[in-house]
Design a protein around this motif. Structure first.
Motif, short mmCIF file in Angstrom:
data_model
loop_
_atom_site.label_atom_id
_atom_site.label_comp_id
_atom_site.label_asym_id
_atom_site.label_seq_id
_atom_site.Cartn_x
_atom_site.Cartn_y
_atom_site.Cartn_z
N LEU A 152 -40.66 31.30 80.23
CA LEU A 152 -41.18 30.45 81.15
C LEU A 152 -40.66 30.61 82.64
N ALA A 153 -39.54 31.30 82.81
CA ALA A 153 -39.00 31.79 84.17
C ALA A 153 -39.99 32.78 84.40
N LEU A 154 -40.33 33.95 83.84
CA LEU A 154 -41.25 34.88 84.24
C LEU A 154 -42.65 34.70 84.39
N THR A 155 -43.00 33.62 83.48
CA THR A 155 -44.49 33.09 83.83
C THR A 155 -44.69 32.46 84.98
N TRP A 156 -43.70 31.60 85.47
CA TRP A 156 -43.78 31.05 86.70
C TRP A 156 -44.04 32.03 87.93
N LEU A 157 -43.21 33.23 87.64
CA LEU A 157 -43.37 34.28 88.69
C LEU A 157 -44.61 34.96 88.60
N ALA A 158 -45.21 34.87 87.43
CA ALA A 158 -46.62 35.35 87.08
C ALA A 158 -47.48 34.40 87.68
N VAL A 159 -47.40 33.19 87.76
CA VAL A 159 -48.35 32.38 88.52
C VAL A 159 -48.33 32.55 89.88
N ILE A 160 -47.17 32.82 90.52
CA ILE A 160 -47.09 33.11 91.95
C ILE A 160 -48.02 34.25 92.07
N ALA A 161 -47.74 35.29 91.42
CA ALA A 161 -48.59 36.76 91.63
C ALA A 161 -49.99 36.44 91.29
N GLY A 162 -50.51 35.70 90.57
CA GLY A 162 -51.78 35.33 90.24
C GLY A 162 -52.49 34.55 91.16
N LEU A 163 -51.81 33.80 91.95
CA LEU A 163 -52.33 32.80 92.96
C LEU A 163 -52.24 33.63 94.50
N SER A 164 -51.39 34.69 94.41
CA SER A 164 -51.30 35.27 95.81
C SER A 164 -52.00 36.61 95.98
N THR A 208 -29.29 42.00 81.51
CA THR A 208 -27.83 42.39 80.82
C THR A 208 -27.08 41.28 80.08
N SER A 209 -27.01 40.23 80.67
CA SER A 209 -26.11 38.77 80.18
C SER A 209 -27.16 38.38 79.08
N ILE A 210 -28.36 38.40 79.21
CA ILE A 210 -29.33 37.88 78.32
C ILE A 210 -29.45 38.91 77.20
N VAL A 211 -29.65 40.00 77.38
CA VAL A 211 -29.48 41.29 76.06
C VAL A 211 -28.22 40.87 75.32
N ASN A 212 -26.93 40.70 76.03
CA ASN A 212 -25.51 40.81 75.18
C ASN A 212 -25.59 39.36 74.59
N SER A 213 -26.19 38.33 75.28
CA SER A 213 -25.99 36.92 74.43
C SER A 213 -26.84 37.03 72.98
N TRP A 228 -23.55 31.77 79.39
CA TRP A 228 -23.78 30.76 80.64
C TRP A 228 -24.34 31.39 81.59
N ILE A 229 -24.00 32.67 82.01
CA ILE A 229 -24.74 33.48 82.99
C ILE A 229 -25.92 33.80 82.73
N ALA A 230 -26.54 34.05 81.39
CA ALA A 230 -27.91 34.12 81.16
C ALA A 230 -28.68 32.80 81.37
N LEU A 231 -27.87 31.77 81.01
CA LEU A 231 -28.83 30.52 81.15
C LEU A 231 -29.10 30.13 82.57
N ALA A 232 -27.97 30.42 83.33
CA ALA A 232 -27.85 30.18 84.93
C ALA A 232 -28.91 31.08 85.52
N TRP A 233 -29.11 32.15 85.02
CA TRP A 233 -29.86 33.05 85.60
C TRP A 233 -31.43 32.71 85.46
N CYS A 234 -31.76 32.47 83.89
CA CYS A 234 -33.02 31.76 83.69
C CYS A 234 -33.36 30.64 84.32
N PHE A 235 -32.32 29.46 84.34
CA PHE A 235 -32.81 28.15 84.92
C PHE A 235 -33.03 28.47 86.42
N LEU A 238 -36.18 30.04 87.15
CA LEU A 238 -37.39 29.13 86.75
C LEU A 238 -37.47 27.93 87.73
N VAL A 239 -36.55 27.40 88.50
CA VAL A 239 -36.76 26.59 89.23
C VAL A 239 -37.15 26.93 90.64
N LEU A 240 -36.51 27.96 91.05
CA LEU A 240 -37.18 28.72 92.28
C LEU A 240 -38.66 29.26 92.18
#
Length: 254
Positions: A152-164, A208-213, A228-235, A238-240
Motif C-alpha cells: 500500500l505504501a509503495l502503491t500510493w507512491l506509484a499513484v503520485i508517479a502516474g499522476l505526475s 533492512t528492518s522489513i527484511v529482518n522482521s 516497530w521500525i519496519a511498521l513506522a517506515w511503512c506507515f 503510506l501517510v505521506l
C-alpha cells in the motif's frame, strides 16, 4: 469511506481486475524477475555468500525477493493510471455521479490484489527450490500484513508517479530505484560485510528492518525492535504518499 465510495470503488476495482485477467502477462512478468534473481543467487552466487548463520540461503534471501516482487509490480500501477489519465477515462468518470476518490482507490486495490498473487507465485517457486519454515498460520498472517502495508505504501507512491508523469516510460521508471534498494540492505548479505558508509545506509533504510522482521518471523525467532521500525517506515511512507497523491489528484481534476 462512505457506502457510496465503497460501492463505486468496488465497481471500478472490478473493471481494473478484468483488465488484468485479460492480460495475465502483467503478473507473470512481475514474477519473472524475482524468480530469476532467486535462481541466480541460490544456484550461482549463494555458495560464495556467508550469511553468518546455518539457515539455507533461500531462507535467508526470500524476504528481500518478496519486496523486489512488490516493487516490480507497482510500476504497472503507475503505468495503468497514466494510461487512464491520457485516455480521458478520468474526465468521463467526472461526468458521472461517482465518488471521485474511488478512481484512485480502485487502482490501489487492484495493485494490492495483483501483487499478492505475484508474491504467492514467488513463494511457491521458493518452496520448490527448498524454502522451508515452521511458521504458524498466525505468523504467516503477520508476514502477509507487513507485505500488504508495504504494498500500500509503495502503491500510493506509484499513484503520485502516474499522476505526475509526462510519458509512459516516466510513469513506470520511478520504480527502478525501489527495485534496487533491497540490494543495499540486509536482503542478500549481512550489512556487517559492507564498507562503513554503505553499511550505515543499509542499516538505516526501511528495507533492512522489513527484511529482518520477515526473516525472523519465518525462522520463528524474536523480532525485536525491527518490527516497530519496519511498521513506522511503512506507515510513515503510506501517510505521506497518500497525502501527496490526493493533492496531485485534486490538482489534476480541478
Amino acid at each position: 469511506m462512505s457506502t457510496h465510495v465503497l460501492s463505486d470503488t468496488s465497481v471500478l476495482t472490478g473493471r481494473s481486475l478484468r483488465h488484468i485477467l485479460r492480460s495475465p502477462d502483467t503478473i507473470i512478468t512481475t514474477a519473472v524477475t524475482p524468480i530469476a534473481l532467486m535462481l541466480l543467487f541460490v544456484y550461482v552466487l549463494g555458495g560464495a555468500i556467508n550469511t553468518g548463520s546455518d539457515e539455507s540461503y533461500i531462507n535467508y534471501m526470500l524476504p528481500g525477493i518478496l519486496l523486489i516482487t512488490i516493487a516490480s509490480g507497482i510500476a504497472y500501477t503507475a503505468y495503468r493510471l497514466f494510461l487512464d489519465m491520457q485516455g480521458g477515462i478520468f474526465e468521463r468518470f467526472q461526468s458521472m455521479p461517482i465518488a471521485r476518490s474511488s478512481v484512485l482507490w480502485a487502482h490501489v486495490l487492484t495493485s494490492l490484489v495483483a501483487n499478492l498473487v505475484s508474491v504467492a507465485i514467488v513463494v511457491g517457486v521458493a518452496l520448490l527450490m527448498g524454502f522451508r519454515t515452521g511458521a504458524s498460520v498466525g505468523t504467516w498472517l503477520a508476514i502477509a500484513g507487513i507485505l500488504i502495508l508495504f504494498t500500500l505504501a509503495l502503491t500510493w507512491l506509484a499513484v503520485i508517479a502516474g499522476l505526475s508523469a509526462k510519458t509512459v516510460d516516466g510513469a513506470s521508471a520511478f520504480s527502478y530505484p525501489l527495485i534496487f534498494l533491497p540490494f543495499i540492505s540486509s536482503a542478500f548479505v549481512p550489512t556487517a560485510t559492507m564498507p562503513g558508509p554503505v553499511a550505515w545506509f543499509a542499516e538505516n533504510q526501511p528495507v533492512t528492518s522489513i527484511v529482518n522482521s520477515i526473516r525472523a518471523l519465518f525462522a520463528q525467532q524474536p523480532v525485536g525492535s525491527d518490527i516497530w521500525i519496519a511498521l513506522a517506515w511503512c506507515f510513515g511512507i503510506l501517510v505521506l504518499a497518500f497525502a501527496f497523491a490526493m493533492a496531485a489528484y485534486r490538482r489534476k481534476i480541478a
